[in-house]
Write a protein that holds these residues in place. Structure first.
Motif, PDB file in Angstrom:
ATOM      1  N   ARG A 142       4.707  -9.586   6.275  1.00 20.60           N
ATOM      2  CA  ARG A 142       3.703  -8.933   7.116  1.00 20.60           C
ATOM      3  C   ARG A 142       4.124  -8.987   8.583  1.00 20.60           C
ATOM      4  O   ARG A 142       3.981  -8.010   9.317  1.00 20.60           O
ATOM      5  N   GLU A 143       4.655 -10.121   9.011  1.00 16.84           N
ATOM      6  CA  GLU A 143       4.996 -10.288  10.430  1.00 16.84           C
ATOM      7  C   GLU A 143       6.377  -9.737  10.785  1.00 16.84           C
ATOM      8  O   GLU A 143       6.579  -9.268  11.895  1.00 16.84           O
ATOM      9  N   VAL A 144       7.326  -9.769   9.856  1.00 20.33           N
ATOM     10  CA  VAL A 144       8.692  -9.353  10.182  1.00 20.33           C
ATOM     11  C   VAL A 144       8.887  -7.841  10.097  1.00 20.33           C
ATOM     12  O   VAL A 144       9.883  -7.315  10.589  1.00 20.33           O
ATOM     13  N   GLN A 145       7.939  -7.111   9.521  1.00 23.18           N
ATOM     14  CA  GLN A 145       8.149  -5.683   9.312  1.00 23.18           C
ATOM     15  C   GLN A 145       8.289  -4.886  10.607  1.00 23.18           C
ATOM     16  O   GLN A 145       8.842  -3.794  10.591  1.00 23.18           O
ATOM     17  N   GLY A 146       7.840  -5.406  11.720  1.00 20.42           N
ATOM     18  CA  GLY A 146       8.076  -4.734  12.994  1.00 20.42           C
ATOM     19  C   GLY A 146       9.527  -4.844  13.430  1.00 20.42           C
ATOM     20  O   GLY A 146      10.012  -4.052  14.226  1.00 20.42           O
ATOM     21  N   THR A 147      10.232  -5.834  12.882  1.00 24.11           N
ATOM     22  CA  THR A 147      11.649  -6.053  13.168  1.00 24.11           C
ATOM     23  C   THR A 147      12.519  -5.503  12.044  1.00 24.11           C
ATOM     24  O   THR A 147      13.503  -4.819  12.298  1.00 24.11           O
ATOM     25  N   TRP A 148      12.165  -5.835  10.824  1.00 23.78           N
ATOM     26  CA  TRP A 148      12.852  -5.286   9.646  1.00 23.78           C
ATOM     27  C   TRP A 148      12.039  -4.077   9.192  1.00 23.78           C
ATOM     28  O   TRP A 148      11.259  -4.137   8.244  1.00 23.78           O
ATOM     29  N   THR A 149      12.204  -2.976   9.877  1.00 27.37           N
ATOM     30  CA  THR A 149      11.332  -1.824   9.700  1.00 27.37           C
ATOM     31  C   THR A 149      11.431  -1.187   8.315  1.00 27.37           C
ATOM     32  O   THR A 149      10.520  -0.459   7.919  1.00 27.37           O
TER      33      THR A 149
END
Length: 194
Positions: A142-149
């Motif tokens: 949930r949190e990393v998806q802005g980085t690992w798009t």
């Protein structure tokens, strides 16, 4: 929900756990490791404020990377968890953190980007680590998806339930259309926290 209400929701409740813990999430080994540590801490049946405080204490004690965590003596990890009021699980968690560091170093040379590159299911593959179950893996994704798009839009059950209570769409693609891609983790944080 109109645009003003959405902005107010993000302003009031849109702080991710990573941001709260002082993690500047980028596609680099140290912040990804720190998010994994935070996800492990948030997995326990303990308040999120305590988990975030414990993460900050661990990072201050030297656990900012897998190498740093492995090199931080277990008793210092226990003490850091205690300072963060993460007492109920401190002994077990201090051991798990050492094992987690060893596993990430052994399997991915300390770099979770390798897990990302090799994985066809990041959420599943995170659960190979002792202490990271479905809850911890969901928080990480949930949190990393802005980085690992490529993981986006990732909406776990908890965020979807929160979105529903707020009158927002629960389908990942519909929820993602409400904000720019980089803001999706903040929107989901708001759904969880509100």
């Amino acid at each position: 929900m109109d645009e003003d209400d959405l902005k107010a929701l993000l302003d009031r409740h849109g702080t991710t756990y990573a941001a709260e813990a002082g993690i500047r999430l980028t596609d680099e080994p140290a912040p990804l490791w720190q998010l994994l540590v935070l996800s492990l801490l948030l997995s326990a049946r303990i308040g999120s404020a305590i988990a975030v405080a414990a993460a900050r204490e661990l990072f201050d004690a030297g656990c900012r990377s897998p190498h740093g965590t492995r090199d931080t003596p277990r008793r210092q990890r226990v003490a850091a968890l205690g300072r963060g009021r993460y007492r109920r699980y401190d002994e077990r968690t201090a051991t798990q953190l050492g094992e987690l560091a060893d596993a990430v170093l052994d399997r991915y040379a300390g770099d979770l980007r390798r897990l990302h590159e090799e994985s066809d299911d990041v959420e599943r593959d995170l659960q190979q680590f002792k202490g990271i179950g479905p809850v911890g893996a969901a928080i990480f994704c949930r949190e990393v998806q802005g980085t690992w798009t490529d993981l986006a839009p990732y909406v776990d059950d908890r965020a979807a339930r929160g979105a529903e209570k707020l009158g927002l769409p629960t389908a990942p693609a519909e929820l993602a259309r409400l904000v720019p891609a980089k803001e999706l983790p903040r929107l989901l944080a708001a759904c969880v926290r509100a």
